[in-house]
Design a protein around this motif. Structure first.
Motif, short mmCIF file in Angstrom:
data_model
loop_
_atom_site.label_atom_id
_atom_site.label_comp_id
_atom_site.label_asym_id
_atom_site.label_seq_id
_atom_site.Cartn_x
_atom_site.Cartn_y
_atom_site.Cartn_z
N VAL A 76 -32.83 53.88 0.35
CA VAL A 76 -32.93 54.40 1.72
C VAL A 76 -33.79 53.47 2.58
O VAL A 76 -33.47 53.20 3.75
N ARG A 77 -34.86 52.96 2.01
CA ARG A 77 -35.70 52.02 2.77
C ARG A 77 -34.93 50.75 3.13
O ARG A 77 -35.12 50.17 4.21
N ALA A 78 -34.04 50.31 2.24
CA ALA A 78 -33.22 49.13 2.55
C ALA A 78 -32.29 49.42 3.72
O ALA A 78 -32.07 48.56 4.58
N LEU A 79 -31.74 50.63 3.77
CA LEU A 79 -30.89 51.00 4.91
C LEU A 79 -31.69 50.98 6.21
O LEU A 79 -31.18 50.54 7.26
N LYS A 80 -32.93 51.43 6.14
CA LYS A 80 -33.77 51.41 7.34
C LYS A 80 -34.06 49.98 7.77
O LYS A 80 -34.01 49.65 8.98
N ARG A 81 -34.35 49.10 6.81
CA ARG A 81 -34.63 47.69 7.13
C ARG A 81 -33.41 47.02 7.75
O ARG A 81 -33.53 46.18 8.65
N ALA A 82 -32.21 47.40 7.25
CA ALA A 82 -30.98 46.82 7.79
C ALA A 82 -30.54 47.52 9.08
O ALA A 82 -29.56 47.11 9.70
N ARG A 83 -31.28 48.56 9.48
CA ARG A 83 -30.99 49.34 10.68
C ARG A 83 -29.58 49.93 10.65
O ARG A 83 -28.87 49.97 11.65
N THR A 84 -29.21 50.42 9.47
CA THR A 84 -27.90 51.05 9.33
C THR A 84 -28.00 52.50 8.86
O THR A 84 -26.98 53.17 8.69
N LEU A 85 -29.22 53.03 8.67
CA LEU A 85 -29.38 54.38 8.14
C LEU A 85 -28.66 55.40 8.99
O LEU A 85 -27.97 56.29 8.47
N GLU A 86 -28.80 55.31 10.31
CA GLU A 86 -28.25 56.34 11.18
C GLU A 86 -26.73 56.22 11.36
O GLU A 86 -26.13 57.08 11.99
N GLU A 87 -26.14 55.17 10.82
CA GLU A 87 -24.68 55.03 10.85
C GLU A 87 -24.07 55.22 9.47
O GLU A 87 -22.88 54.94 9.26
N THR A 88 -24.87 55.69 8.51
CA THR A 88 -24.43 55.75 7.12
C THR A 88 -24.28 57.19 6.64
O THR A 88 -25.19 58.01 6.82
N LEU A 89 -23.13 57.48 6.03
CA LEU A 89 -22.94 58.72 5.30
C LEU A 89 -23.47 58.49 3.88
O LEU A 89 -22.96 57.63 3.17
N ILE A 90 -24.49 59.23 3.47
CA ILE A 90 -25.09 59.07 2.14
C ILE A 90 -24.72 60.27 1.29
O ILE A 90 -24.96 61.42 1.67
N ILE A 91 -24.12 60.00 0.14
CA ILE A 91 -23.79 61.03 -0.83
C ILE A 91 -24.63 60.76 -2.08
O ILE A 91 -24.49 59.71 -2.70
N VAL A 92 -25.50 61.70 -2.46
CA VAL A 92 -26.29 61.59 -3.67
C VAL A 92 -25.81 62.66 -4.65
O VAL A 92 -25.82 63.85 -4.32
#
Length: 589
Positions: free
Chosen positions: A212-228
């Motif tokens: 999740v932190r990598a998604l934040k660094r890449a600035r893609t978290l808010e455009e990502t559907l995450i399924i855990v």
């Protein structure tokens, strides 16, 4: 211009839902998964379509049930000691193939040997970063490196973490997944083993946080559907197995966590109690990425989240063994299980154990040079006798080796190999080694080893050969002599027998056989999962109305599989390296 959008699937191998704080309702040391649950949607009744990795992940990556992919069975071992198994048919499109064809970047990171490119389940990823490791930190690092280097405009990534599958510090006891961990072979108590499991869950949670932190660094978290989620759960003693899966369809192995964080944190804090299936991930990702829909039984869970559908219907699961086929249907309140005994075998009895009958006996040596059986299978009498156990001693000068008290001559024609196929010599063997011996008995009664294969330590011992003598010892105890060793069989040991020869001669799908009534018997179990989540009490006789309704539901579902169930796919010989990886995970001995 296509909008920037991403989908990330995180599977934690063998993760039970009740070991995350967001499900348990208390602190379990899983802050990262719990945070995602707070920002997303928590599904209370997510169900895997199989209770072990290969069929469950194949269903996730194809949107099909295990009988439709043909990957429900396990392994066939050749007489040379090699494994032969099925791979995903190239005609079945994978999620990665469809997403890649639509122009999105795709990546896989993980370490389960069942997911090696060899088996086809991860076919289609443009970046396949499979590694032979159980350390999820490696997969998390690979994901972080790929994401920050590629910075794709749109993507689908599948991350598979193995920490929970192998929670013991000392490694896996071979074959534990078939029968459960043999507590007599380890020093730890059941509670200590469960503590190891809980610690591994906490490690996996750290990897989720890193992703999740990598998604934040890449600035893609808010455009990502995450399924855990997980490919399946794990037995922790509920139905006799400890740190095992793949052998039942009980709730502890099928009820998996499912946390879905939508782009922008939409519907944060919502909970869904209706059943959903892991095959639903396939159409969900396709919808999220704007890909054309596929003709699969799975359905997107996004309409359910948006309130456009009232419920998730029912969830179905399967397992397939050489002599058994199991089906399960889960609703919001109940789980109903049917277990079919197929025609290749019949239930045997101690009376079948007569001189001349060939048997394969699993168990362990006990004092007095005897052997205590845990499983007995009446086999094809044409099979060569085999012994698998611990070396007692080696006499290099005399050319002999003794295994479990049974002596074998060694001559120039005897082959010596290691578990990975490398050459070995008699002098390299020593007391304590675990070996498998194929041999022939001459007219003088001497046994000459034709092949000796050194295996890794641990696992059950096996005796495979004709019964020389049988005795009734009374009090439900029998003794048979096999290869000169007394084998004790008590009344709790199940005796099974092959019917009409080799189990591999019949190639019809289990679905076709059930529809044709080609089975010996069927077991039925019904559980109230709301009031009895550990499924301690079978209420099939108390609630015949519910059982009949769910039996009809299963019958309709089985009919829907007709014509789409596969008996053959591509076959592949498993290389020695992969065999060793599967052994370390407990899938093969």
């Amino acid at each position: 211009m296509r909008r920037m959008t991403h989908a990330l699937l995180i599977l934690v191998d063998a993760l039970r839902a009740d070991h995350l704080g967001c499900y348990a309702g208390e602190d379990r040391g899983t802050p990262n998964a719990d945070a995602l649950a707070g920002e997303g949607v928590l599904f209370r009744n997510a169900v895997s379509q199989a209770s072990w990795t290969r069929p469950s992940t194949a269903s996730i990556m194809t949107g099909l049930y295990p009988s439709q992919t043909g990957l429900g069975g396990k392994w066939n071992r050749t007489r040379e000691g090699r494994l032969r198994t099925r791979t995903l048919d190239p005609s079945i499109p994978t999620l990665a193939e469809l997403v890649t064809a639509a122009g999105h970047a795709t990546a896989f990171v993980g370490g389960n040997a069942n997911l090696k490119p060899l088996f086809g389940i991860t076919r289609g990823f443009t970046h396949n970063m499979w590694r032979s490791t159980s350390d999820g930190a490696v997969a998390a690092e690979d994901f972080e490196r790929w994401l920050l280097a590629e910075r794709p405009e749109s993507s689908f990534c599948y991350a598979h973490f193995m920490d929970v599958h192998n929670p013991m510090p000392a490694g896996t006891i071979p074959a534990r997944l078939d029968t459960g961990l043999d507590l007599s072979l380890v020093e730890e108590s059941s509670q200590e083993l469960m503590n190891y499991y809980a610690a591994a869950v906490r490690r996996a949670d750290e990897h989720i946080g890193r992703v999740v932190r990598a998604l934040k660094r890449a600035r893609t978290l808010e455009e990502t559907l995450i399924i855990v989620s997980a490919d399946h759960g794990e037995e922790l003693g509920e139905h006799g197995g400890m740190l095992s899966h793949g052998r039942t369809l009980y709730r502890e192995t099928l009820n998996v966590p499912l946390i879905v964080r939508l782009p922008g944190g939409a519907f944060a804090g919502e909970e869904v109690y209706e059943p959903v299936q892991c095959i639903d991930f396939f159409p969900t990702v396709l919808e999220q990425l704007g890909c054309p829909p596929a003709d699969v039984p799975g359905r997107s869970i996004l309409p359910l989240i948006r309130g456009e559908e009232a419920d998730g219907g029912a969830a179905f699961s399967e397992y397939l063994k050489p002599h058994r086929y199991g089906q399960s249907v889960t609703t919001r309140r109940h789980q109903y299980v049917q277990d079919y005994l197929l025609e290749e075998t019949r239930t045997g009895s101690p009376d079948d154990l007569r001189p001349g009958v060939c048997v394969a006996v699993k168990g362990q040596p006990i004092r007095g040079g005897r052997f205590m059986a845990t499983k007995v299978l009446i086999e094809d009498p044409e099979d060569e006798p085999t012994l698998s156990g611990v070396v007692d001693g080696v006499e290099e000068a005399d050319g002999s080796v003794t295994v479990m008290g049974i002596a074998f001559e060694v001559d120039g024609a005897t082959r010596f190999v290691t578990n990975d196929g490398s050459a070995l010599s008699l002098g390299a063997l020593e007391a304590g080694d675990h070996v498998t011996v194929d041999f022939a008995t001459g007219p003088d009664g001497l046994r000459t080893a034709t092949k000796i294969r050194r295996k890794a330590a641990g696992g059950k011992s096996k005796i495979w050969g004709p019964i020389e003598e049988a005795r009734d010892l009374g009090a439900g105890l029998r003794s048979v002599t096999v290869l000169g060793m007394d084998v004790l069989i008590d009344g709790n040991v199940k005796v099974r027998a092959l019917k009409n020869g080799n189990r591999e001669e019949r190639r019809e799908s289990p679905v076709e056989r059930v529809l044709a009534g080609d089975f010996i018997e069927v077991g039925r179990e019904l559980y109230d999962i709301e009031n009895d989540p550990l499924e301690a009490r079978n209420i099939v006789d108390e609630r015949p109305d519910v059982a009949q309704q769910l039996e009809e539901t299963l019958a309709l579902w089985t009919e829907s599989l007709e014509g789409r169930s596969r008996t053959t796919t591509g076959d592949v010989d498993v290389d020695p390296e992969t065999m060793e990886q599967l052994r370390l995970m407990g899938y093969v001995e």
